[in-house]
Design a protein around this motif. Structure first.
Motif, short mmCIF file in Angstrom:
data_model
loop_
_atom_site.label_atom_id
_atom_site.label_comp_id
_atom_site.label_asym_id
_atom_site.label_seq_id
_atom_site.Cartn_x
_atom_site.Cartn_y
_atom_site.Cartn_z
N ILE A 123 21.99 5.73 0.36
CA ILE A 123 23.11 6.29 0.57
C ILE A 123 22.09 7.57 0.02
N CYS A 124 20.42 7.59 -0.86
CA CYS A 124 19.65 8.65 -1.20
C CYS A 124 18.99 8.16 -1.03
N SER A 125 18.70 7.70 0.41
CA SER A 125 17.31 7.76 1.28
C SER A 125 16.16 8.59 1.96
N VAL A 126 16.34 9.26 1.24
CA VAL A 126 15.52 10.56 1.87
C VAL A 126 14.97 10.78 0.29
N SER A 127 16.04 10.20 -0.63
CA SER A 127 15.69 10.94 -2.28
C SER A 127 14.66 10.68 -3.26
N HIS A 128 14.65 9.59 -2.98
CA HIS A 128 13.78 8.62 -3.60
C HIS A 128 12.15 8.08 -2.95
N PRO A 129 11.90 8.51 -1.51
CA PRO A 129 11.33 8.91 -1.20
C PRO A 129 10.28 10.30 -1.03
N MET A 130 11.30 11.10 -1.28
CA MET A 130 10.87 12.07 -1.27
C MET A 130 9.95 12.97 -2.89
N ASN A 179 1.21 -1.51 0.15
CA ASN A 179 0.35 -0.23 -0.06
C ASN A 179 0.70 1.03 -0.58
N PHE A 180 0.31 2.50 -0.06
CA PHE A 180 1.01 3.41 -0.24
C PHE A 180 2.08 3.98 0.73
N ILE A 181 1.08 3.53 2.16
CA ILE A 181 2.07 3.85 2.88
C ILE A 181 3.76 2.93 2.96
N GLN A 182 3.13 1.09 2.63
CA GLN A 182 4.59 0.46 2.92
C GLN A 182 5.57 0.86 1.53
N VAL A 183 4.97 1.85 0.52
CA VAL A 183 6.15 1.97 -0.48
C VAL A 183 7.14 2.37 -0.04
N ILE A 184 6.83 3.64 0.86
CA ILE A 184 7.58 4.53 1.08
C ILE A 184 8.68 4.22 1.32
N TYR A 185 8.78 3.14 2.22
CA TYR A 185 9.92 2.49 3.35
C TYR A 185 10.16 1.38 1.91
N LEU A 186 9.56 0.98 1.70
CA LEU A 186 10.31 0.18 0.45
C LEU A 186 11.47 0.91 -0.72
N LEU A 187 10.67 2.01 -1.07
CA LEU A 187 11.90 2.72 -1.71
C LEU A 187 12.76 3.41 -1.09
N GLU A 188 12.66 4.04 0.09
CA GLU A 188 13.67 3.64 1.19
C GLU A 188 15.25 3.05 0.82
N ARG A 189 14.38 2.47 0.40
CA ARG A 189 15.95 0.78 0.77
C ARG A 189 16.58 0.73 -1.01
N ILE A 190 15.62 1.44 -1.93
CA ILE A 190 17.01 1.13 -3.31
C ILE A 190 17.64 1.71 -3.29
N CYS A 191 18.09 2.94 -2.28
CA CYS A 191 19.76 2.98 -2.08
C CYS A 191 19.77 4.28 -1.23
N THR A 222 16.03 12.05 13.71
CA THR A 222 15.74 10.99 12.76
C THR A 222 15.35 10.35 13.29
N GLY A 223 16.41 10.00 14.39
CA GLY A 223 16.51 8.27 14.80
C GLY A 223 16.75 7.25 14.03
N ASN A 224 17.82 7.72 12.95
CA ASN A 224 18.69 7.22 12.59
C ASN A 224 19.68 7.37 11.43
N ARG A 225 20.56 6.34 12.02
CA ARG A 225 21.76 6.83 11.11
C ARG A 225 21.92 7.29 9.14
N VAL A 226 20.88 5.99 9.02
CA VAL A 226 20.99 5.96 7.47
C VAL A 226 19.13 5.36 7.78
N ASN A 227 18.76 5.29 6.64
CA ASN A 227 17.22 5.26 5.90
C ASN A 227 16.68 6.01 7.18
N TYR A 228 15.88 7.11 7.14
CA TYR A 228 15.54 8.02 8.62
C TYR A 228 13.88 7.94 8.76
N ALA A 229 13.25 7.25 7.84
CA ALA A 229 11.58 7.04 7.82
C ALA A 229 11.53 7.93 8.27
N MET A 230 12.12 8.86 7.45
CA MET A 230 10.83 11.11 7.80
C MET A 230 10.11 10.92 6.75
#
Lengths: 414, 171, 150
Positions: free
Chosen positions: A70-77, A56-68, A146-154
């Motif tokens: 280092i760009c873990s803000v850019s893809h969800p953005m 679903n729409f929300i789950q996809v955000i966290y999946l896309l965060e894991r594309i990369c 954000t609570g994490n060093r990488v993959n911010y879930a922000m």
């Protein structure tokens, strides 16, 4: 092999640690010179676009965060922008500023990371450890926010999930001052050191014309004199508010762009300063108010379930343009997502950059478009297709360091 | 003087007439203190006019391909969505996404390559070939791009038929 | 080589080779961060090496994709015995968020035997050091068992 006996194939990879598309390079080498380059993709192809259709729409955000990682803000953005565009959701002003801050901190840490990797590739390990050391400061900052060093879930659709609390401002300001202070020193090491210049000047050249034709993006394009920057060309978030923001270019320090590795370094160094100033701007001009349109995920999904349409979301990641195309089709999740990471665009330019380069320059050219971490992998040289000698990343790195020493010896005092 | 996007629409309309199946300008202002209009142009063509449309677009500036082609499936056709942008790199918020949809009939899944106009699109066309099974005519490189060799050749992961095909994985 | 001799060889500093088996790079940069001044894993004798032939430990990140499986197996066989495999990150341990994908061969333990799993997405540098220490402890306990048995 029939037409020429002087060239032989050199294949590097495939366990090459790039992000969405690790590459197996197949070079055609004439002595030390590279004549032809071919690439093979897909070793870390995880079928994310396919998997995303079942979430679903929300789950996809966290999946896309894991594309990369280092760009873990850019893809969800880019994804959130695309969905917001399709569904016509307005993001609250404060959320736009928070998004910008997180995005710029990510750019800062990514560019510092790149600088370290590039320094390592040319055998300048002191600089590598130095930049990674100062990078920890921004990592701390991101962890605090954000609570994490990488993959911010922000990020979430229609805003951000965490606010920047009043007590964070002081720490952020302090971090910015830390980088402002360090900037001149770092700039001096990177841009005025003769050995760095000799190693990176006129290596891996991508001309303006090639950059346009091959659709290069990000610092790679800007170093070739193509001032392409989504933050200025097609801005989102708080970027339209920043009047002084211009695409970084070697011209800013009085140098004509040549499109080589050194220009890419200049652009990234300038962008680090830019990022610090943008975060400063956002902190000074931070609007008050809500940070998210709809904080309840179920309600948001139900709202998006009624939408039929498509949207394009574009964002300037540290490495260049990230674009997502989302199709919404009255489902719980997106009917289709197409993702373009910056290296996808820039990889085509690799073939041009490698032509005419020496084998010892392969690591720095490969790293120069910032495909992520250094190639710490096994490589094999196959002579005329019949086995032959095998040689590792370490040895390739040694070759590179040796070239550095040769150059040092020729330029005397530095 | 008309703004650039309107000129573009006028030009496309006069050049293609009836062949331009659909044309739309979308606008969405961004920014907080200085909101900026952000327009995008959405055009739809049949696949036989698609190559001409991209050629025509390239007269206004070098098209940049933004994203790999998304697809929308119908009973009789598949729509391939090419998100181009033009006027990029001019600074000053000038860039205009031109999203061209090409309709490909289901009984004849072919479309002509545009690598002759936008060389940078090659990887994306290769991806379209393997993900959707749409044959790209005259593509300079016919190899697969991403999918592993053990994937059955008839499986095209991004087609609706294969939605959820990987399910049941895990431990 | 008997077990006692084998274990003695490993009780000194551990050298690690890192292989990316379809990772998103998050774990990879954290492994690299582990080596840099803040965390400085080298003070424990943990070092990243450039070739599997010099390694004691294989650090595997990522979900193990179909296309890379062969390469991971090859690298595993190139690491000289005795060796330990440490999986870094949630994807390699369980496939993580990529469960339903058609391109996945993983998790890593379906392909090569794994000794230590480090959970996290990505694990913090401290966790990575802790994981390697766990691998060490495993050697020590094996050593004790071995001493008791003989």
């Amino acid at each position: 092999m029939s037409k020429s006996t002087s060239t032989f194939p050199l294949s590097i990879g495939p366990t090459h640690p790039a992000f969405k598309e690790p590459v197996k390079f197949s070079f055609e080498v004439d002595g030390e010179k590279i004549v032809r380059t071919d690439m093979d993709f897909g070793y870390t192809h995880r079928g994310i676009e396919h998997v995303a259709r079942e979430r679903n729409f929300i789950q996809v955000i966290y999946l896309l965060e894991r594309i990369c990682g280092i760009c873990s803000v850019s893809h969800p953005m880019a994804y959130c922008l695309a969905v917001e565009n399709a569904a016509g959701i307005e993001v609250p002003p404060r959320a736009k500023y928070v998004r910008t801050i997180i995005g710029e901190l990510e750019r800062l840490h990514s560019h510092l990371l790149w600088t370290g990797v590039a320094a390592h590739e040319i055998g300048f390990d002191t600089l590598f450890l130095h930049t990674w050391d100062i990078r920890e400061k921004v990592m701390d900052c991101l962890e605090l926010l954000t609570g994490n060093r990488v993959n911010y879930a922000m990020l979430t659709i229609g805003g951000v999930r965490r606010d920047i609390a009043p007590e964070h401002y002081g720490i952020l300001e302090e971090t910015l001052d830390y980088y402002r202070e360090l900037y001149n020193r770092t700039r001096e090491i990177l841009l005025e050191d003769l050995t760095v210049q000799m190693r990176c000047r006129d290596i891996g050249v991508l001309t303006y014309e090639d950059a346009v034709a091959l659709c290069a993006v990000g610092p790679t394009a800007r170093a070739s004199g193509l001032p392409k920057d989504v933050r200025i060309d097609y801005p989102c978030n708080a970027y339209p508010d920043i009047e002084w923001l211009r695409p970084a270019s070697p011209r800013d320090i009085g140098k004509e762009p040549r499109g080589d590795v050194f220009d890419r370094m200049i652009v990234r160094v300038l962008e680090m300063k830019q990022s610090v100033e943008i975060v400063g701007f956002c902190l000074d001009n931070m609007p008050d108010g809500e940070i998210v349109v709809e904080s309840k995920a179920i309600k948001l999904i139900n709202q998006l379930k009624k939408v039929k349409g498509d949207g394009l979301g574009r964002y300037e990641a540290p490495r260049g343009e990230v674009a997502h195309f989302d199709i919404l089709d009255e489902r719980e999740g997106p009917a289709q997502i197409k993702v373009k990471a910056p290296t996808y665009s820039n990889a085509a330019a690799w073939a041009v950059m490698f032509n005419g380069a020496e084998i010892a320059d392969i690591p720095i050219i490969a790293a120069s478009i910032d495909p992520c971490i250094a190639c710490a992998d096994r490589m094999t040289v196959i002579k005329n297709g019949c086995g032959g000698l095998s040689f590792t990343a370490e040895e390739l790195h040694r070759l590179s360091v040796e070239k550095q020493k040769r150059i040092k010896a020729t330029c005397g005092n530095s | 003087m008309l703004p650039l996007h309107d000129i573009l629409v006028e030009q496309f309309k006069s050049e293609f007439g009836e062949d331009l199946l659909h044309c739309e300008i979308r606008n969405r202002p961004e920014g907080v203190k200085r909101p900026r209009d952000q327009r995008s142009l959405w055009l739809t063509f049949h696949r036989r006019h698609f190559h001409m449309a991209v050629t025509f677009l390239s007269r206004f500036g070098a098209p940049h391909i933004s994203c790999p082609m998304a697809s929308r499936e119908y009973e009789d056709r598949i729509d391939l969505i090419y998100p181009f942008t033009i006027y990029g790199g001019t600074g000053n918020y000038m860039e205009l996404p031109v999203i061209i949809t090409a309709q490909v009939p289901r009984d004849d899944l072919r479309i002509r390559t545009v690598t002759d106009i936008v060389p940078g699109i090659l990887f994306m066309e290769r991806e379209t070939r393997e993900m959707l099974g749409i044959d790209i005519e005259d593509i300079p490189d016919e190899r697969r791009l991403f999918t592993p060799g053990n994937l059955p050749p008839e499986m095209k992961p991004m087609l609706e038929t294969y939605r959820g095909a990987g399910r049941g994985g895990g431990r | 080589m008997n077990t006692a001799k084998m274990l003695k060889k490993m009780s000194r500093s551990l050298w690690a080779f890192h292989i990316n088996a379809g990772s998103c790079n998050a774990c990879d940069i954290e492994i690299l961060a582990t080596l840099t001044p803040r965390y400085d894993a080298e003070r424990f004798g943990i070092k990243l090496v450039g070739t599997p032939r010099h390694a004691d430990i294989l650090l595997v990140t990522g979900t193990l994709t179909e296309k890379i499986r062969e390469n991971v197996l090859r690298v595993y066989h190139q690491v000289p015995d005795p060796k330990l495999v440490v999986v870094v990150g949630g994807c390699g341990s369980t496939k993580g968020v990529f469960q339903e994908s058609y391109a996945m061969a993983g998790p890593v333990d379906t392909c090569i035997p794994v000794d230590v799993y480090i959970p996290g997405c990505p694990p913090r540098p401290e966790a990575i050091i802790y994981g390697v220490v766990k691998a060490w402890l495993k050697i020590e306990s094996l050593e004790k068992d071995n001493a008791a048995a003989s």
